[in-house]
Enzyme design. Structure first.
Site, PDB file in Angstrom:
ATOM      1  N   HIS A   1      -1.602  22.528  46.918  1.00  0.00           N
ATOM      2  CA  HIS A   1      -1.720  22.008  48.277  1.00  0.00           C
ATOM      3  C   HIS A   1      -2.003  20.506  48.243  1.00  0.00           C
ATOM      4  O   HIS A   1      -2.612  20.009  47.296  1.00  0.00           O
ATOM      5  CB  HIS A   1      -2.870  22.707  49.018  1.00  0.00           C
ATOM      6  CG  HIS A   1      -2.609  24.153  49.254  1.00  0.00           C
ATOM      7  ND1 HIS A   1      -1.973  24.613  50.375  1.00  0.00           N
ATOM      8  CD2 HIS A   1      -2.902  25.242  48.507  1.00  0.00           C
ATOM      9  CE1 HIS A   1      -1.874  25.929  50.313  1.00  0.00           C
ATOM     10  NE2 HIS A   1      -2.437  26.348  49.186  1.00  0.00           N
TER      11      HIS A   1
ATOM     12  N   ALA B   1      -3.941  31.540  24.810  1.00  0.00           N
ATOM     13  CA  ALA B   1      -4.667  32.463  25.687  1.00  0.00           C
ATOM     14  C   ALA B   1      -5.424  31.736  26.794  1.00  0.00           C
ATOM     15  O   ALA B   1      -6.132  30.767  26.559  1.00  0.00           O
ATOM     16  CB  ALA B   1      -5.635  33.302  24.869  1.00  0.00           C
TER      17      ALA B   1
ATOM     18  N   ALA C   1      -6.095  27.373  23.749  1.00  0.00           N
ATOM     19  CA  ALA C   1      -6.736  28.376  24.589  1.00  0.00           C
ATOM     20  C   ALA C   1      -7.608  27.714  25.660  1.00  0.00           C
ATOM     21  O   ALA C   1      -8.366  26.787  25.377  1.00  0.00           O
ATOM     22  CB  ALA C   1      -7.583  29.314  23.737  1.00  0.00           C
TER      23      ALA C   1
END
Length: 188
Positions: A116, A140, A158
C-alpha cells in the site's frame, strides 16, 4: 505495473479493491486447492501442477509445489523446470511472480507482490512483479517484497527481508537484506 483485475484509483472508487470476477475466480481456486490438493501426499506432485495449470499457471511439469503452499492467483505464477516451492510457502501474487530454473523457495518463505502507498490518505494497494533468477535460493521464512528481482544464483538467507534487487551469485542476510558474501557461479 498493475493488473487488470486490480482497481488502483481509490479516489474515484470506494468499493472493493478487486473486481467481482477476480474475487469469484480466487474463490473457485481456493476451494479447488483446498478440496483437491491441500491434503495430497508429496507423490501427487503432477496432480498439483495440473490443478495450477488448469487455473492459468505457467508451470513446468518438472517443477514441484508442495500441498501446503498457498498461491493467491495461479494465473500470475510462472515456474521453470526444477523450480520448487517448499512446504508452507506463501505466494501473494496480485502481480506476476516468475521463478527460474532450479530455484528453491524454502519452507515458510513469503513472496509478496502487493503493498500500500502509506503516503496517500486513501492507502491504495499497488502491485509490482517479482522475478527470481535461475539457481537462486530463497531460504526458510525469508520475505521477498514487491518489485524485487533476485539475480541468478543469489541467496536470501533464512528470515531475511528483500525490498531491493539482489545481485547475481551474492548471499544476503538481515532485515533489510545486505550482501554478506558471494558464492561460486554454477554453469549447469
Amino acid at each position: 505495473m498493475s493488473t487488470p483485475d486490480l482497481i488502483t484509483d481509490r479516489k474515484a472508487f470506494d468499493g472493493p479493491t478487486f473486481s467481482l470476477a477476480n474475487r469469484l475466480r480466487r474463490l473457485a481456486w481456493s476451494m479447488t486447492w483446498l478440496l483437491l490438493a491441500r491434503w495430497t501426499p508429496p507423490q501427487a506432485r503432477l496432480w498439483r501442477l495440473a490443478l495450477l495449470r488448469a487455473f492459468g499457471a505457467k508451470v513446468s511439469w518438472q517443477a514441484n509445489v508442495y500441498a501446503s503452499v498457498k498461491v493467491w492467483a495461479p494465473w500470475h505464477l510462472e515456474m521453470a523446470p526444477l523450480a520448487a516451492l517448499a512446504p508452507g510457502v506463501e505466494v501473494y501474487n496480485i502481480a506476476p511472480v516468475s521463478i527460474g530454473e532450479k530455484v528453491v523457495v524454502s519452507q515458510g518463505a513469503y513472496l509478496c507482490t502487493g503493498t500500500h502507498d502509506h503516503r496517500d490518505p486513501a492507502f491504495p494497494l499497488y502491485a509490482r512483479p517479482i522475478a527470481i533468477g535461475r539457481r537462486a535460493w530463497i531460504c526458510a521464512e525469508a520475505f521477498v517484497g514487491p518489485g524485487v528481482i533476485v539475480g541468478e544464483g543469489a541467496v536470501l538467507a533464512a528470515r531475511a527481508v528483500a525490498f531491493k534487487p539482489l545481485a547475481p551469485w551474492t548471499v544476503y542476510q538481515g532485515n533489510p537484506a545486505v550482501a554478506v558474501n558471494t558464492r561460486p557461479e554454477i554453469k549447469a
